[in-house]
Design a protein around this motif. Structure first.
Motif, mmCIF file in Angstrom:
data_model
loop_
_atom_site.group_PDB
_atom_site.id
_atom_site.type_symbol
_atom_site.label_atom_id
_atom_site.label_comp_id
_atom_site.label_asym_id
_atom_site.label_seq_id
_atom_site.Cartn_x
_atom_site.Cartn_y
_atom_site.Cartn_z
ATOM 1 N N ALA A 30 0.876 -1.180 0.059
ATOM 2 C CA ALA A 30 -0.063 -0.047 -0.075
ATOM 3 C C ALA A 30 0.843 1.296 0.139
ATOM 4 N N ALA A 31 2.074 1.110 0.164
ATOM 5 C CA ALA A 31 3.072 2.225 0.520
ATOM 6 C C ALA A 31 2.856 3.352 -0.693
ATOM 7 N N GLY A 32 2.900 2.707 -2.184
ATOM 8 C CA GLY A 32 2.904 3.821 -3.061
ATOM 9 C C GLY A 32 1.679 4.268 -3.255
ATOM 10 N N ASP A 33 0.561 4.131 -2.576
ATOM 11 C CA ASP A 33 -0.511 4.593 -2.806
ATOM 12 C C ASP A 33 -0.762 5.851 -1.731
ATOM 13 N N VAL A 34 0.311 6.132 -0.820
ATOM 14 C CA VAL A 34 0.128 7.135 0.163
ATOM 15 C C VAL A 34 1.481 8.094 -0.009
ATOM 16 N N ALA A 35 1.008 9.156 0.125
ATOM 17 C CA ALA A 35 1.922 10.311 0.279
ATOM 18 C C ALA A 35 1.843 10.720 1.608
ATOM 19 N N VAL A 36 3.093 11.131 2.228
ATOM 20 C CA VAL A 36 3.295 11.740 3.614
ATOM 21 C C VAL A 36 3.680 13.215 3.340
ATOM 22 N N VAL A 37 3.042 14.138 3.833
ATOM 23 C CA VAL A 37 3.517 15.625 3.571
ATOM 24 C C VAL A 37 3.757 16.114 5.106
ATOM 25 N N LEU A 38 5.127 16.635 5.169
ATOM 26 C CA LEU A 38 5.763 16.752 6.428
ATOM 27 C C LEU A 38 5.585 18.529 6.369
ATOM 28 N N VAL A 39 4.995 19.081 7.663
ATOM 29 C CA VAL A 39 4.884 20.241 7.817
ATOM 30 C C VAL A 39 5.712 20.823 9.010
ATOM 31 N N VAL A 93 -2.513 23.546 2.100
ATOM 32 C CA VAL A 93 -3.720 23.121 1.527
ATOM 33 C C VAL A 93 -3.085 23.166 -0.134
ATOM 34 N N ALA A 94 -2.335 24.083 -0.290
ATOM 35 C CA ALA A 94 -1.680 24.072 -1.700
ATOM 36 C C ALA A 94 -0.996 23.012 -2.011
ATOM 37 N N VAL A 95 0.039 22.844 -1.152
ATOM 38 C CA VAL A 95 0.934 21.617 -1.529
ATOM 39 C C VAL A 95 0.174 20.407 -1.524
ATOM 40 N N CYS A 96 -0.807 20.038 -0.524
ATOM 41 C CA CYS A 96 -1.399 18.854 -0.712
ATOM 42 C C CYS A 96 -2.387 18.556 -1.978
ATOM 43 N N LEU A 109 -1.049 11.618 4.145
ATOM 44 C CA LEU A 109 -1.123 11.580 5.410
ATOM 45 C C LEU A 109 -0.302 12.956 5.664
ATOM 46 N N LEU A 110 -0.868 13.643 6.615
ATOM 47 C CA LEU A 110 -0.066 15.080 7.007
ATOM 48 C C LEU A 110 0.520 14.809 8.436
ATOM 49 N N VAL A 111 1.858 15.094 8.626
ATOM 50 C CA VAL A 111 2.519 14.975 9.688
ATOM 51 C C VAL A 111 3.265 16.668 10.009
ATOM 52 N N GLY A 112 3.030 17.019 11.147
ATOM 53 C CA GLY A 112 3.352 18.523 11.489
ATOM 54 C C GLY A 112 4.261 18.518 12.757
ATOM 55 N N SER A 113 5.575 19.036 12.560
ATOM 56 C CA SER A 113 6.254 18.892 13.757
ATOM 57 C C SER A 113 6.099 20.184 14.617
ATOM 58 N N SER A 114 6.211 20.418 15.745
ATOM 59 C CA SER A 114 5.936 21.347 16.665
ATOM 60 C C SER A 114 4.648 22.376 16.202
ATOM 61 N N ALA A 115 5.031 23.581 16.035
ATOM 62 C CA ALA A 115 3.691 24.388 15.504
ATOM 63 C C ALA A 115 3.047 24.057 14.225
ATOM 64 N N GLY A 116 3.939 23.100 13.440
ATOM 65 C CA GLY A 116 3.463 22.590 12.143
ATOM 66 C C GLY A 116 2.514 21.866 12.306
ATOM 67 N N ALA A 117 2.276 21.048 13.613
ATOM 68 C CA ALA A 117 0.982 20.222 13.759
ATOM 69 C C ALA A 117 -0.279 20.820 13.917
ATOM 70 N N PRO A 118 -0.335 21.733 14.323
ATOM 71 C CA PRO A 118 -1.707 22.530 14.263
ATOM 72 C C PRO A 118 -2.008 23.241 13.169
ATOM 73 N N ILE A 119 -1.114 23.592 12.226
ATOM 74 C CA ILE A 119 -1.027 24.073 11.104
ATOM 75 C C ILE A 119 -1.711 23.240 10.093
ATOM 76 N N ASP A 128 -9.669 16.578 -0.033
ATOM 77 C CA ASP A 128 -10.231 15.519 0.013
ATOM 78 C C ASP A 128 -9.498 14.347 0.177
ATOM 79 N N GLU A 129 -8.279 14.347 -0.334
ATOM 80 C CA GLU A 129 -7.415 13.279 -0.182
ATOM 81 C C GLU A 129 -6.809 13.206 0.944
ATOM 82 N N ILE A 130 -6.728 14.102 2.008
ATOM 83 C CA ILE A 130 -6.104 13.896 3.138
ATOM 84 C C ILE A 130 -6.715 12.996 3.940
#
Length: 133
Positions: A30-39, A93-96, A109-119, A128-130
């Protein structure tokens, strides 16, 4: 790793890096079907996408496409950081949306670090894809 630029709705140009998994044939199915966006953490306090490079490389080694980017006012991105993080939500949103259109994963899948998490969390219901948290 590939570099590109994503333009936001209000004209900021965001510097984006895409980390692709190695073509070893050993990726989880399933990995190829999921992108991870890091904030990254809050720009005003020194946050930049480079802080997430190690995580992105690790995610890619595990078979997932990982995407990092500099929010407005950070690194190579144009625009100005906000005090509230509200315009940075638009950056996520633009990047996603770019990921959805150009990488075409089953989900993001969104992953935020520190203040990137609430953003990142504030963007979850805007693309929709998130995958919902």
């Amino acid at each position: 790793m590939e570099w590109t630029t994503v333009e936001t709705g209000d004209g900021a140009k965001l510097s984006v890096r895409v980390f692709k998994p190695p073509a070893s044939g050993e990726e989880p199915e399933a990995a190829g079907d999921v992108a991870v966006v890091l904030v990254h953490p809050y720009t005003i306090l020194g946050g930049v996408q480079g802080l997430l490079r190690g995580m992105a490389e690790g995610v890619a080694r595990r078979g997932y496409t990982a995407v990092t980017f500099d929010m407005r006012g950070a690194g190579r991105s144009t625009g100005r950081a906000s005090l509230t993080g509200s315009t940075e939500v638009g950056d996520v949103v633009a990047v996603c949306r770019w990921v959805a259109e150009n990488i075409n994963p089953r989900g993001i899948l969104l992953v935020g670090s520190s203040a990137g998490a609430p953003i990142a969390g504030s963007a979850v219901d805007k693309v929709d894809e998130i995958f919902p948290g």
